[in-house]
Design an enzyme around this catalytic site. Structure first.
Site, mmCIF file in Angstrom:
data_model
loop_
_atom_site.group_PDB
_atom_site.id
_atom_site.type_symbol
_atom_site.label_atom_id
_atom_site.label_comp_id
_atom_site.label_asym_id
_atom_site.label_seq_id
_atom_site.Cartn_x
_atom_site.Cartn_y
_atom_site.Cartn_z
ATOM 1 N N PRO A 1 30.468 44.180 22.827
ATOM 2 C CA PRO A 1 31.606 43.225 22.329
ATOM 3 C C PRO A 1 32.733 44.225 21.682
ATOM 4 O O PRO A 1 33.701 43.633 21.570
ATOM 5 C CB PRO A 1 30.719 42.395 21.306
ATOM 6 C CG PRO A 1 29.383 42.340 22.089
ATOM 7 C CD PRO A 1 29.104 43.671 22.719
ATOM 8 N N ILE B 1 28.415 43.282 32.379
ATOM 9 C CA ILE B 1 27.868 44.362 33.190
ATOM 10 C C ILE B 1 27.674 43.673 34.549
ATOM 11 O O ILE B 1 26.755 42.718 34.918
ATOM 12 C CB ILE B 1 26.491 44.547 32.522
ATOM 13 C CG1 ILE B 1 26.725 45.112 30.948
ATOM 14 C CG2 ILE B 1 25.667 45.724 33.305
ATOM 15 C CD1 ILE B 1 27.646 46.275 30.873
ATOM 16 N N THR B 2 28.298 44.174 35.420
ATOM 17 C CA THR B 2 28.236 43.943 36.950
ATOM 18 C C THR B 2 26.980 44.249 37.434
ATOM 19 O O THR B 2 26.559 45.279 37.236
ATOM 20 C CB THR B 2 29.379 44.843 37.996
ATOM 21 O OG1 THR B 2 30.818 44.418 37.433
ATOM 22 C CG2 THR B 2 29.260 44.297 39.157
ATOM 23 N N GLN C 1 64.363 36.454 56.835
ATOM 24 C CA GLN C 1 64.455 37.513 55.930
ATOM 25 C C GLN C 1 63.913 37.581 54.659
ATOM 26 O O GLN C 1 63.348 38.668 54.255
ATOM 27 C CB GLN C 1 66.053 38.029 55.974
ATOM 28 C CG GLN C 1 66.724 38.468 57.517
ATOM 29 C CD GLN C 1 67.992 39.043 57.292
ATOM 30 O OE1 GLN C 1 68.802 38.539 56.613
ATOM 31 N NE2 GLN C 1 68.481 39.627 58.351
ATOM 32 N N GLN D 1 52.677 33.078 48.190
ATOM 33 C CA GLN D 1 54.088 32.640 48.418
ATOM 34 C C GLN D 1 54.232 32.381 50.000
ATOM 35 O O GLN D 1 54.856 31.471 50.356
ATOM 36 C CB GLN D 1 54.972 33.515 47.887
ATOM 37 C CG GLN D 1 56.350 32.966 47.550
ATOM 38 C CD GLN D 1 56.234 31.625 46.637
ATOM 39 O OE1 GLN D 1 55.418 31.601 45.801
ATOM 40 N NE2 GLN D 1 57.268 31.023 46.492
ATOM 41 N N GLY E 1 52.024 25.980 50.479
ATOM 42 C CA GLY E 1 51.020 25.143 49.984
ATOM 43 C C GLY E 1 49.916 25.337 50.226
ATOM 44 O O GLY E 1 48.659 25.195 49.553
ATOM 45 N N GLU F 1 37.022 48.376 34.300
ATOM 46 C CA GLU F 1 37.216 49.963 34.322
ATOM 47 C C GLU F 1 38.558 50.596 33.661
ATOM 48 O O GLU F 1 39.379 51.621 34.339
ATOM 49 C CB GLU F 1 36.905 50.645 35.438
ATOM 50 C CG GLU F 1 35.325 50.217 36.127
ATOM 51 C CD GLU F 1 34.778 51.032 37.252
ATOM 52 O OE1 GLU F 1 35.264 51.944 37.402
ATOM 53 O OE2 GLU F 1 34.155 50.167 38.014
ATOM 54 N N THR G 1 41.877 48.587 31.369
ATOM 55 C CA THR G 1 42.900 47.619 31.493
ATOM 56 C C THR G 1 44.121 48.532 31.976
ATOM 57 O O THR G 1 44.064 49.645 31.827
ATOM 58 C CB THR G 1 43.249 46.831 30.294
ATOM 59 O OG1 THR G 1 43.695 47.612 29.420
ATOM 60 C CG2 THR G 1 42.091 45.976 30.099
ATOM 61 N N SER G 2 45.040 47.748 32.644
ATOM 62 C CA SER G 2 46.279 48.414 32.861
ATOM 63 C C SER G 2 46.872 49.119 31.818
ATOM 64 O O SER G 2 47.535 50.263 31.945
ATOM 65 C CB SER G 2 47.282 47.550 33.595
ATOM 66 O OG SER G 2 46.676 47.141 34.920
#
Length: 386
Positions: free
Chosen positions: A127, A156-157, A280, A337, A341, A365, A367-368
């Site tokens: 935590p 934990i994966t 395009q 996109q 829909g 692993e 964050t950015s």
């Protein structure tokens, strides 16, 4: 470093065929079950998918970093549950033993991890020890021939299904940061170890994640990885530097898959008397996505080759993880996109699932934002900044 080109090509061809012929038709079922069926897991075991990066001496394929990356590009062109089911054994669940385990420890656990008999996981995050990974509060005190572990791990994966846990705990009371940390192997069934129920998540159905609790958990001294206290954080950084390259490849495969799906849709979808792929503005999204995928592949392969040459890849691994995870998110958004829909509705396409699945890549692993800080710190250090 490719040791046997033909052998590697055979593996890549097998993985490519398996993903397309066996896994893609199962993706909806796996999401609905939130579980990878046992017969599929057994098939993955028989194909050797659990042992890719485990050395041949212990029953694995012993793939080099470059070979592992190429295989990961193929395996991850699927819903995340596939690579997550085998990925901890080919990455963070076994790598601490591969990197720093004693020979006795390697002999005891790696062969069974290579066959998939045992599923491993890495229990590092807490935590209050996420982005600040060195802020581990779980303790391990020595009592005779056992260490007694107390603490909680989270996010934990594979924890709910893991058989062996690589656990980082503080063995030196009063220490802070990375000093005084040690790494242990803890087996399921050890008294005092329990896992929480699997979380309900935004995506990545079929990949169970949960808390892990240690309550007066007695672990034999022989389970201290490497037999040495206080070096656990160094071991984990070895794991993470390799795994960040591995994960970068695992971010790239889904982008390839999503763009393939979008290309198929835009060639078949007719509007204003022609395929929407002929417009395009849509082609610009295709061009941007393909270019970014190629850039990620090129970065990751070069970094993997550098690691195989024995070079320090702390900086390049961080750059790869940062770029590939962000790239995948951008490609996912463009592909929704391009579907219009139909990209938002699960009944019509798998794109909405992939969109949810890949969002986590920018978080785990590192964050950015943590990687941005790490990259800047390492670059500044190279230029003599203090």
């Amino acid at each position: 470093m490719i040791r046997d080109p033909q052998k590697l090509q055979n593996l890549l061809s097998e993985v490519r065929a398996y993903v397309r012929e066996q896994w893609h038709p199962l993706e909806n079922t796996v999401e609905q079950l939130d579980h990878v069926p046992d017969d599929i897991v057994q098939d993955l075991r028989e194909r050797g998918f659990f042992g890719w990066s485990i050395p041949e001496a212990y029953g694995g394929l012993g793939l080099s970093t470059e070979e592992l990356i190429l295989a990961a590009f193929e395996l991850s062109q699927a819903s995340v549950a596939l690579r997550a089911r085998v990925g901890t054994n080919t990455g963070i669940g076994s790598e601490a033993l591969v990197a720093d385990g004693t020979e006795a420890q390697k002999q005891r656990w790696l062969p069974r991890m290579a066959t998939g008999e045992l599923t491993g996981c890495l229990a590092l995050t807490e935590p209050d020890a996420g982005s600040e990974a060195s802020n581990v509060q779980t303790t391990a005190r020595l009592e005779g021939d056992h260490y007694v572990l107390d603490g909680r791990k989270c996010y934990i994966t594979n924890a709910p299904i893991a058989d062996v846990f690589t656990v980082v705990a503080r063995t030196e009371p009063g220490t802070k940061g990375s000093s005084g940390l040690s790494a242990f192997i803890v087996e399921r069934g050890t008294p005092g170890l329990r896992t929480g129920p699997a979380y309900k998540k935004m995506g990545q159905a079929g990949s169970p994640v949960s808390d892990v609790f240690f309550e007066n958990c007695r672990v034999p001294v022989g389970n201290l990885i490497g037999g040495q206290e206080g070096v656990g954080f160094k071991t984990i950084m070895k794991v993470l530097n390799k795994q960040r390259l591995h994960l970068s490849a695992l971010c790239t495969g889904p982008a390839i898959r999503m763009l393939d799906l979008a290309m198929e849709h835009t060639q078949n979808r007719q509007q204003f008397g022609k395929a929407v792929g002929n417009f395009q503005l849509l082609q610009a999204m295709v061009a941007d996505s393909q270019t970014e995928i190629y850039a990620a592949q090129s970065m990751i392969l070069e970094a993997a080759r550098a690691r195989d040459r024995g070079e320090d890849v702390a900086l390049t691994a961080s750059m790869c993880k940062y770029f590939a995870s962000e790239m995948c998110g951008r490609v996912a958004d463009r592909c929704v996109q391009m579907f219009g829909g139909a990209g938002y509705v699960a009944d019509f396409s798998p794109i909405e699932r992939y969109y949810r699945d890949v969002r986590l890549f920018r978080l785990y692993e590192g964050t950015s934002q943590i990687h941005q800080m790490n990259i800047a710190k390492l670059v500044l250090r190279e230029h003599g900044a203090t």
